[in-house]
Write an enzyme that holds these catalytic residues in place. Structure first.
Site, PDB file in Angstrom:
ATOM      1  N   ASP A 139     -36.039  13.632  36.075  1.00 35.96           N
ATOM      2  CA  ASP A 139     -34.935  12.766  36.437  1.00 35.96           C
ATOM      3  C   ASP A 139     -35.553  11.575  37.182  1.00 35.96           C
ATOM      4  O   ASP A 139     -36.690  11.665  37.669  1.00 35.96           O
ATOM      5  CB  ASP A 139     -33.968  13.548  37.346  1.00 35.96           C
ATOM      6  CG  ASP A 139     -32.926  12.641  37.963  1.00 35.96           C
ATOM      7  OD1 ASP A 139     -32.281  11.889  37.214  1.00 35.96           O
ATOM      8  OD2 ASP A 139     -32.773  12.662  39.207  1.00 35.96           O
ATOM      9  N   ASP A 147     -33.638   8.778  39.515  1.00 32.56           N
ATOM     10  CA  ASP A 147     -33.120   8.463  40.852  1.00 32.56           C
ATOM     11  C   ASP A 147     -33.210   9.685  41.770  1.00 32.56           C
ATOM     12  O   ASP A 147     -32.585  10.715  41.503  1.00 32.56           O
ATOM     13  CB  ASP A 147     -31.641   8.039  40.765  1.00 32.56           C
ATOM     14  CG  ASP A 147     -31.460   6.759  39.948  1.00 32.56           C
ATOM     15  OD1 ASP A 147     -32.335   5.885  40.025  1.00 32.56           O
ATOM     16  OD2 ASP A 147     -30.439   6.645  39.243  1.00 32.56           O
ATOM     17  N   VAL A 151     -24.438  11.689  38.096  1.00 33.29           N
ATOM     18  CA  VAL A 151     -23.141  11.398  37.479  1.00 33.29           C
ATOM     19  C   VAL A 151     -23.087   9.901  37.117  1.00 33.29           C
ATOM     20  O   VAL A 151     -23.601   9.065  37.852  1.00 33.29           O
ATOM     21  CB  VAL A 151     -22.016  11.758  38.488  1.00 33.29           C
ATOM     22  CG1 VAL A 151     -20.664  11.397  37.947  1.00 33.29           C
ATOM     23  CG2 VAL A 151     -22.102  13.228  38.848  1.00 33.29           C
ATOM     24  N   ARG A 158     -21.891   5.953  36.407  1.00 31.52           N
ATOM     25  CA  ARG A 158     -21.343   4.970  37.357  1.00 31.52           C
ATOM     26  C   ARG A 158     -19.832   5.123  37.500  1.00 31.52           C
ATOM     27  O   ARG A 158     -19.298   5.196  38.609  1.00 31.52           O
ATOM     28  CB  ARG A 158     -21.694   3.566  36.851  1.00 31.52           C
ATOM     29  CG  ARG A 158     -21.648   2.493  37.901  1.00 31.52           C
ATOM     30  CD  ARG A 158     -22.054   1.168  37.280  1.00 31.52           C
ATOM     31  NE  ARG A 158     -23.365   1.232  36.639  1.00 31.52           N
ATOM     32  CZ  ARG A 158     -23.795   0.372  35.714  1.00 31.52           C
ATOM     33  NH1 ARG A 158     -23.020  -0.632  35.330  1.00 31.52           N
ATOM     34  NH2 ARG A 158     -24.999   0.496  35.166  1.00 31.52           N
ATOM     35  N   SER A 195     -28.946   6.892  34.362  1.00 32.14           N
ATOM     36  CA  SER A 195     -28.796   5.487  34.767  1.00 32.14           C
ATOM     37  C   SER A 195     -29.059   4.501  33.634  1.00 32.14           C
ATOM     38  O   SER A 195     -30.045   4.605  32.904  1.00 32.14           O
ATOM     39  CB  SER A 195     -29.756   5.180  35.918  1.00 32.14           C
ATOM     40  OG  SER A 195     -29.762   3.790  36.163  1.00 32.14           O
ATOM     41  N   ASN A 236     -29.755   1.548  34.417  1.00 34.65           N
ATOM     42  CA  ASN A 236     -30.742   0.642  35.016  1.00 34.65           C
ATOM     43  C   ASN A 236     -32.167   1.191  34.932  1.00 34.65           C
ATOM     44  O   ASN A 236     -33.086   0.604  35.510  1.00 34.65           O
ATOM     45  CB  ASN A 236     -30.385   0.389  36.491  1.00 34.65           C
ATOM     46  CG  ASN A 236     -29.116  -0.445  36.619  1.00 34.65           C
ATOM     47  OD1 ASN A 236     -29.055  -1.566  36.101  1.00 34.65           O
ATOM     48  ND2 ASN A 236     -28.094   0.090  37.265  1.00 34.65           N
ATOM     49  N   ASP A 282     -32.921  16.409  41.095  1.00 36.10           N
ATOM     50  CA  ASP A 282     -32.443  16.476  42.485  1.00 36.10           C
ATOM     51  C   ASP A 282     -30.917  16.599  42.531  1.00 36.10           C
ATOM     52  O   ASP A 282     -30.327  16.550  43.607  1.00 36.10           O
ATOM     53  CB  ASP A 282     -32.855  15.223  43.269  1.00 36.10           C
ATOM     54  CG  ASP A 282     -32.053  14.011  42.851  1.00 36.10           C
ATOM     55  OD1 ASP A 282     -31.812  13.848  41.633  1.00 36.10           O
ATOM     56  OD2 ASP A 282     -31.654  13.220  43.734  1.00 36.10           O
TER      57      ASP A 282
END
Ligand code: BG6
Ligand code: MG
Length: 290
Positions: free
Chosen positions: A104, A106, A142, A144, A211, A213, A265
């Site tokens: 993962d 972030d 999750v 946005r 994400s 991003n 996480d």
């Protein structure tokens, strides 16, 4: 063996031998992995066929322990029963059981979870909505818009779909402003060393993030070069806890889920990994989750 993550017996054994080989790495002495005795040391009356012994020896070449340690398999016979012994030689090269590891992004590869928090906090302060780190933990993994729905649970007001899209877009602008300031220094040496180590073992590496991003973060932190493939919010229709993002990541590196470990996480991410048939490693906020 019972403490290993896998449910498949061959994998359980491989995983146990792998951990065992790691434990004895600095001893310069072989370790003896024994099957056929109870925890109290009493033999449990088992007997072992040649075929069974050959299958234990075959674990070395099963491709699930890389690189394989030197191993010898034999049995000792006693009046109370038999013991199968797997004699494992310590090796300089730490064995790794997985063919692929999917990380993962972030909160695992970098601390952008904190930047998500700061960006949402700006918005919620302006809108007068209660938002703290425990709510933030629920946003991990999750999407946005789903994150916004969770945040709005703390507001008495009903927002239209249009208003929600505008709030989410405002949050993303703030967030991207923070991302633009990221550099190589925003990724820890521990992360780089781990990725280098796995790469040196021939383990395939992928990112599995909800994400959109992700490309910007990987570029800003210089992390892109470590990964064989990236699966992110731009190539999925369902975010975690759906396994889609991890299944795509495994497909991109040409592996089946049972050969990969997912590192997460977020408890939604652990659920996603589990649902996809992956072994999972929970760290940070997900540490200890079932
Ligand atoms: C996940 C984060 O990686 O990406 C979530 O853990 C976030 O908190 C989600 O909501 C979507 O991110 P982005 O960058 O597309 O808004
Ligand atoms: Mg995360």
């Amino acid at each position: 063996v019972e403490r290993t993550l896998s449910t498949d017996n061959t994998k359980k054994m491989s995983e146990a031998i792998c951990s065992f080989a790691n434990d004895i790495r600095n001893t310069k002495k072989p370790g003896y992995f024994m099957i056929g005795a109870d925890d109290n040391g009493k033999l449990d009356g088992q007997t072992f066929t040649d075929e069974q012994l050959r299958s234990y020896a075959g674990l070395r070449n099963s491709g699930t322990i890389l690189p394989p340690p030197a191993m010898m398999v034999y049995k000792e016979t006693f009046p109370e029963g038999e013991i199968a012994v797997i004699e494992v030689q310590p090796s300089e090269d730490t064995p790794v059981r997985y063919k692929g590891v999917i990380f993962d992004l972030d909160g695992v590869l970098c601390s952008t979870d904190e930047l998500h928090y700061q960006s949402w906090k700006k918005i919620t302060d302006r809108l007068g909505i209660k938002f703290d780190r425990s709510v933030n933990d629920r946003l991990r993994g999750v999407s946005r818009l789903k994150s916004l729905d969770i945040i709005l649970e703390g507001s008495g007001k009903k927002y239209s779909e249009e208003e929600k899209l505008s709030i989410a877009s405002e949050k993303n602008d703030i967030y991207r402003g923070l991302l633009e300031k990221m550099t190589d220094a925003d990724c820890s040496d521990d992360v780089r060393n781990t990725l280098d180590f796995l790469h040196s073992k021939g383990v395939l590496l992928a990112v599995g993030s909800s994400s959109r991003n992700t490309p910007l973060i990987l570029e800003k932190t210089g992390l892109r070069k470590y990964f064989n493939a990236v699966s992110d919010g731009n190539n999925i229709t369902h975010s975690k806890p759906s396994p889609e993002v991890f299944l795509k990541a495994a497909e991109f590196i040409g592996l089946v889920p049972s050969d990969c470990l997912v590192v997460e996480d977020a408890s939604a991410g652990i659920d996603a990994g589990y649902a996809g048939g992956f072994d999972t490693a929970a760290i940070g906020a997900a540490y200890g989750c079932e």
